[in-house]
Each structure stands twice: as structure tokens, then as C-alpha cells.
Design an enzyme around this catalytic site. Structure first.
Site, PDB file in Angstrom:
ATOM      1  N   GLU A  49      50.206  36.078  36.884  1.00 25.60           N
ATOM      2  CA  GLU A  49      49.063  35.510  36.146  1.00 25.60           C
ATOM      3  C   GLU A  49      48.890  36.124  34.754  1.00 25.60           C
ATOM      4  O   GLU A  49      47.820  36.020  34.162  1.00 25.60           O
ATOM      5  CB  GLU A  49      47.768  35.680  36.946  1.00 25.60           C
ATOM      6  CG  GLU A  49      47.725  34.996  38.288  1.00 25.60           C
ATOM      7  CD  GLU A  49      47.730  33.465  38.227  1.00 25.60           C
ATOM      8  OE1 GLU A  49      47.932  32.877  37.146  1.00 25.60           O
ATOM      9  OE2 GLU A  49      47.535  32.873  39.309  1.00 25.60           O
ATOM     10  N   HIS A  80      40.981  39.853  38.184  1.00 22.62           N
ATOM     11  CA  HIS A  80      41.103  38.636  38.993  1.00 22.62           C
ATOM     12  C   HIS A  80      41.277  39.027  40.450  1.00 22.62           C
ATOM     13  O   HIS A  80      42.063  39.921  40.772  1.00 22.62           O
ATOM     14  CB  HIS A  80      42.300  37.819  38.516  1.00 22.62           C
ATOM     15  CG  HIS A  80      42.724  36.752  39.484  1.00 22.62           C
ATOM     16  ND1 HIS A  80      41.855  35.773  39.923  1.00 22.62           N
ATOM     17  CD2 HIS A  80      43.899  36.512  40.102  1.00 22.62           C
ATOM     18  CE1 HIS A  80      42.493  34.989  40.778  1.00 22.62           C
ATOM     19  NE2 HIS A  80      43.732  35.413  40.903  1.00 22.62           N
ATOM     20  N   HIS A 123      40.755  37.568  44.877  1.00 17.22           N
ATOM     21  CA  HIS A 123      40.522  36.488  45.845  1.00 17.22           C
ATOM     22  C   HIS A 123      39.455  36.963  46.834  1.00 17.22           C
ATOM     23  O   HIS A 123      39.663  36.910  48.041  1.00 17.22           O
ATOM     24  CB  HIS A 123      41.810  36.151  46.602  1.00 17.22           C
ATOM     25  CG  HIS A 123      42.944  35.726  45.723  1.00 17.22           C
ATOM     26  ND1 HIS A 123      44.221  35.568  46.199  1.00 17.22           N
ATOM     27  CD2 HIS A 123      42.988  35.418  44.401  1.00 17.22           C
ATOM     28  CE1 HIS A 123      45.020  35.185  45.203  1.00 17.22           C
ATOM     29  NE2 HIS A 123      44.301  35.092  44.094  1.00 17.22           N
ATOM     30  N   TYR A 141      18.336  36.467  39.980  1.00 18.29           N
ATOM     31  CA  TYR A 141      18.489  36.977  38.612  1.00 18.29           C
ATOM     32  C   TYR A 141      19.804  37.696  38.374  1.00 18.29           C
ATOM     33  O   TYR A 141      20.315  37.739  37.256  1.00 18.29           O
ATOM     34  CB  TYR A 141      17.286  37.846  38.211  1.00 18.29           C
ATOM     35  CG  TYR A 141      17.247  39.245  38.773  1.00 18.29           C
ATOM     36  CD1 TYR A 141      16.624  39.510  39.990  1.00 18.29           C
ATOM     37  CD2 TYR A 141      17.817  40.299  38.076  1.00 18.29           C
ATOM     38  CE1 TYR A 141      16.578  40.807  40.498  1.00 18.29           C
ATOM     39  CE2 TYR A 141      17.772  41.596  38.578  1.00 18.29           C
ATOM     40  CZ  TYR A 141      17.156  41.841  39.791  1.00 18.29           C
ATOM     41  OH  TYR A 141      17.124  43.114  40.283  1.00 18.29           O
ATOM     42  N   HIS A 159      41.139  28.855  44.509  1.00 16.28           N
ATOM     43  CA  HIS A 159      41.929  30.051  44.194  1.00 16.28           C
ATOM     44  C   HIS A 159      41.118  31.348  44.302  1.00 16.28           C
ATOM     45  O   HIS A 159      41.377  32.150  45.193  1.00 16.28           O
ATOM     46  CB  HIS A 159      42.532  29.875  42.781  1.00 16.28           C
ATOM     47  CG  HIS A 159      43.529  30.920  42.413  1.00 16.28           C
ATOM     48  ND1 HIS A 159      44.612  30.666  41.608  1.00 16.28           N
ATOM     49  CD2 HIS A 159      43.590  32.240  42.709  1.00 16.28           C
ATOM     50  CE1 HIS A 159      45.310  31.785  41.459  1.00 16.28           C
ATOM     51  NE2 HIS A 159      44.708  32.749  42.111  1.00 16.28           N
ATOM     52  N   TYR A 168      16.697  46.794  30.813  1.00 12.77           N
ATOM     53  CA  TYR A 168      17.039  47.264  32.155  1.00 12.77           C
ATOM     54  C   TYR A 168      17.920  48.505  32.065  1.00 12.77           C
ATOM     55  O   TYR A 168      18.743  48.622  31.169  1.00 12.77           O
ATOM     56  CB  TYR A 168      17.783  46.124  32.857  1.00 12.77           C
ATOM     57  CG  TYR A 168      18.205  46.357  34.277  1.00 12.77           C
ATOM     58  CD1 TYR A 168      17.281  46.249  35.329  1.00 12.77           C
ATOM     59  CD2 TYR A 168      19.515  46.652  34.593  1.00 12.77           C
ATOM     60  CE1 TYR A 168      17.680  46.431  36.635  1.00 12.77           C
ATOM     61  CE2 TYR A 168      19.922  46.833  35.895  1.00 12.77           C
ATOM     62  CZ  TYR A 168      19.005  46.723  36.920  1.00 12.77           C
ATOM     63  OH  TYR A 168      19.383  46.899  38.209  1.00 12.77           O
TER      64      TYR A 168
HETATM   65 ZN   LIG Z   1      45.133  34.751  42.238  1.00 10.46          ZN
END
Ligand SMILES: [Zn+2]
Length: 217
Positions: free
Chosen positions: A78, A97, A99, A118, A160, A213
Site C-alpha cells: 500500500e 492503516h 483492519h 463528540y 477493507h 481541551y
Molecule cells: Zn489493508
């Protein structure tokens, strides 16, 4: 602001974030990948190496035009997606990234996360959008994700998983963890009739509160 770090510190941090994703239940096995901007290129996790076997040296530098250095491992499948976001978003310094289960359930059901709490706002906008499906590892997927992530720090990827792009690695990991929690909350509400959504005005108030915050340093 993107935190400036030298390459070896970034490599170590990338390994730490990949392992943390396993520890936090955001990933399993060799799924998921992490990158950080480095000079005129990026550092990205290698393809098919489990986080426990990852070392700082095995993290791959990808330069202009996708060029890697001689003797380096193959970058994550990727890497185009990471490079595409870093190229289009100068405010972003790191991409994570994974899963993770609940984000992936929603991504497979075609359900972006609406403004139901929120903390959805930690991703910098009132919702978490859904990038259209494309085959993993392709330029097409890289483009669809970058098109979806023109603003904000997180999106789901149809059928994905989850992608977070943030100013630096620690923040990207923290956002991924919180958005996974919000995905679980949304999934839970869908089982009992669906969420009551916050209004645009309520989310605008939340963004104002985020401004004050936490601890000021
Ligand atoms: Zn992936």
C-alpha cells in the site's frame, strides 16, 4: 505542525507504532502498514513482515517516483496510498492503516461513521467518510482514498479497513484507536435501533471545546 525528526528516530517510532497496533487489538499478523514523511520521500513498513520481526533497519525509504534504496526490502503493497496522501496533504506527516474489527465491519457494510459522539471529532471533522472500493495495493485505491481524505484525519476504506493520516505518528495512532472505539459504538447503536445523531451546531460546539481541551504546554 509536522514534528521534525531524524530518519533513525522515525524508523524506531514506526516499528513502535506497528507493534502498538497489535497490542491495542487494531491489527493482526502482517496486516496494516505505517508511514512517515522523511525528507523528500517517506519511510514505510516493508511488505509481509510481522510486527514482532520488524526492525528499524527493515523500514523502507521510498523516494520520488517510488524509488527505493539498493538492498532495501520491498515496501508495503500500500505504499502508493501512503505516498499519495503525503503528497496531497502538506499538513500530514504520518499515515496509519489497519483492519481493526469494528471499522472494517462498517467499511464492509458501506457505512461511514456519522456524528454520533463528540469524540468522532478527534479525526478533525464531524464524521468519518468512506472511500469507495478499489483493489488493494493499486493506484486506483490510492487515488480514491486521497480524494476522500481531502480534509480531516481519518476515513474508512470500503470492504477493507481504516486509514488515519495525521501530523505525526503518535497522533495518528491515537486517532486510529479512538475511531475504532467510535466504530464499535456506532455498530452497537445499529443493533438497538440506530444512533441519535448530534446536530451540526452541536458538533461545532464540540470543535470549539476541543480548542480548550487537555493540558496547555
Ligand atoms: Zn489493508
Amino acid at each position: 505542525m509536522t514534528r521534525q525528526m531524524d530518519e533513525s528516530a522515525l524508523r524506531e517510532r514506526i516499528v513502535r507504532v506497528m507493534r502498538a497496533m497489535i497490542d491495542k487489538g487494531l491489527n493482526r499478523g502482517t496486516t496494516g502498514n505505517v508511514s512517515a514523511r522523511c525528507g523528500d520521500g517517506l519511510l514505510v513498513t516493508p511488505s509481509g513482515i510481522a510486527p514482532e520481526k520488524l526492525t528499524p533497519d527493515s523500514v523502507v525509504f521510498v523516494g520520488a517516483g517510488g524509488k527505493t534504496r539498493e538492498g532495501s526490502l520491498k515496501p508495503s503493497s500500500e505504499w502508493r496510498m501512503h505516498a499519495g496522501i503525503l503528497a496531497r496533504r502538506p499538513d500530514v506527516g504520518a499515515v496509519v492503516h489497519c483492519h481493526s474489527r469494528f471499522a472494517t465491519i462498517l467499511a464492509c457494510a458501506g457505512k461511514p461513521i456519522p456524528p454520533l459522539h463528540y469524540m468522532v471529532g478527534v479525526a478533525g471533522r464531524p464524521d468519518v467518510p468512506l472511500a469507495p472500493y478499489a483493489t488493494f495495493g493499486t493506484e486506483e485505491l490510492a487515488e480514491r482514498v486521497a480524494d476522500t481524505l481531502k480534509e480531516g484525519f481519518a476515513c474508512l476504506m470500503a470492504n477493507h479497513g481504516l486509514l488515519v493520516a495525521a501530523p505525526h505518528l503518535d497522533r495518528a495512532l491515537a486517532i486510529a484507536e479512538e475511531i475504532e472505539e467510535q466504530a464499535a459504538v456506532y455498530w452497537g447503536t445499529l443493533a438497538i435501533g440506530g444512533p441519535t445523531l448530534l446536530t451540526d451546531a452541536q458538533m461545532a460546539d464540540n470543535f470549539r471545546q476541543f480548542g480548550s481541551y487537555g493540558q496547555k504546554r
